[in-house]
Scaffold this active site. Structure first.
Site, mmCIF file in Angstrom:
data_model
loop_
_atom_site.group_PDB
_atom_site.id
_atom_site.type_symbol
_atom_site.label_atom_id
_atom_site.label_comp_id
_atom_site.label_asym_id
_atom_site.label_seq_id
_atom_site.Cartn_x
_atom_site.Cartn_y
_atom_site.Cartn_z
ATOM 1 N N ASP A 14 0.851 -1.194 0.000
ATOM 2 C CA ASP A 14 0.000 0.000 0.000
ATOM 3 C C ASP A 14 0.884 1.239 0.000
ATOM 4 O O ASP A 14 2.100 1.142 0.091
ATOM 5 C CB ASP A 14 -0.895 -0.006 1.245
ATOM 6 C CG ASP A 14 -0.060 -0.033 2.526
ATOM 7 O OD1 ASP A 14 0.299 1.054 3.014
ATOM 8 O OD2 ASP A 14 0.255 -1.133 3.021
ATOM 9 N N ASP B 274 0.877 3.568 2.426
ATOM 10 C CA ASP B 274 0.779 4.149 3.760
ATOM 11 C C ASP B 274 -0.375 5.151 3.723
ATOM 12 O O ASP B 274 -1.415 4.836 3.161
ATOM 13 C CB ASP B 274 2.128 4.752 4.182
ATOM 14 C CG ASP B 274 2.301 4.774 5.693
ATOM 15 O OD1 ASP B 274 1.971 3.747 6.334
ATOM 16 O OD2 ASP B 274 2.770 5.782 6.235
#
Length: 286
Positions: free
Chosen positions: A210, A212
């Site tokens: 991802d 973050d």
């Protein structure tokens, strides 16, 4: 069975390795308490390996609950000389997209766990060199292997190690992004420090799940991460298997003698109990 084994530490999403033959579960007691789980030994790509699920089978252990000393001590006791660490991370920069691989070369410590990240103390003082916290020889093998897979592999990067278990606040994430750091995780720094003291060559295969939360349009959700974890696990298994076959038979890299000039305490003053506890690590200096 070779006395020189290769360790694999599987992170979130990687709880087993297919293709492992001659499987045997091994329970290890350590002076530092219980490791994350029993160890699975066997043969993979023609080499003797030892696998550990970092968070335990079933994912039962928080990052801040990990007993790095026990995990690495047990690996050393089992004859492990190299460790490939697979780790799920958040990306701190646009160029690292979810499901990319980052073969990191640096760490930044945002934990408060320093005392739990060393075997020393209790009467024996040692200061290992840690300017280059990742074994470069092992890192290069992983990088070249990853680059041949159908995945985007990045050469080098700084892994920010936070404690969690909550993900970053946006302010924290923006700070790390603006500072130019590369990925963020919760587990690998303690492993790397203990591995260096144990004279085990250690390298991280960081798998981005991802962005973050520094990206305004991106918000980390567990559902998003889990979907990418499954994709990453398959990639990691291929890279690990192909990396193992390229690791030399003999442990003679600089990391394998990291303690040579690191112990400050006069040997005559080493407490018997501490020596006994650290026997797998200090064996060649006794």
């Amino acid at each position: 069975m070779s006395k020189h084994r290769i360790g694999i530490i599987g992170g979130t999403g990687l709880y087993n390795i297919e293709g492992l033959t001659n499987q045997k579960w091994v329970k290890i007691k350590t002076p530092f308490g219980p490791p994350s789980d029993d160890f699975l030994s066997g043969k993979l790509a023609g080499r003797d390996v030892v696998f550990l699920a970092r968070h335990g089978r079933g994912h039962r252990i928080l990052p801040s609950e990990l007993n790095h000393r026990a995990n690495i001590w047990a690996m050393k006791k089992l004859g492990v000389q190299w460790i490939i660490s697979v780790s799920a991370v958040g990306s701190l920069q646009d160029k690292y997209q979810p499901c990319d691989v980052v073969v990191i070369d640096q760490f930044l410590d945002r934990t408060k766990q320093s005392f739990n990240h060393t075997f020393f103390g209790r009467g024996i003082v040692a200061h290992v060199a840690f300017a280059k916290p990742i074994c470069e020889e092992l890192r290069q093998i992983i990088l070249k292997t990853a680059s041949r897979e159908e995945v985007t592999a990045h050469d080098g990067g700084t892994y920010v190690c936070m404690e969690g278990p909550a993900f970053s606040t946006r302010a924290e994430s923006l700070t790390n992004h603006q500072a130019g750091y590369d990925v963020i995780g919760m587990t690998n720094l303690g492993e790397a420090k203990c591995a260096r003291e144990a004279e085990i060559a250690y390298a991280t295969l960081a798998m981005a799940t991802d962005y973050d939360c520094w990206k305004e349009e991106e918000h980390v959700t567990l559902e998003m991460i889990i979907a990418n974890l499954h994709r990453n696990a398959d990639t990691a298994k291929k890279i690990v298997t192909k990396t193992i076959s390229q690791i030399p038979a003999e442990p003679n890299w600089p990391c394998h003698s990291a303690l040579k000039n690191a112990i400050m305490t006069d040997k005559k003053l080493w407490p018997k109990k501490t020596v006994s506890d650290l026997k797998p690590i200090l064996a060649k200096y006794l």
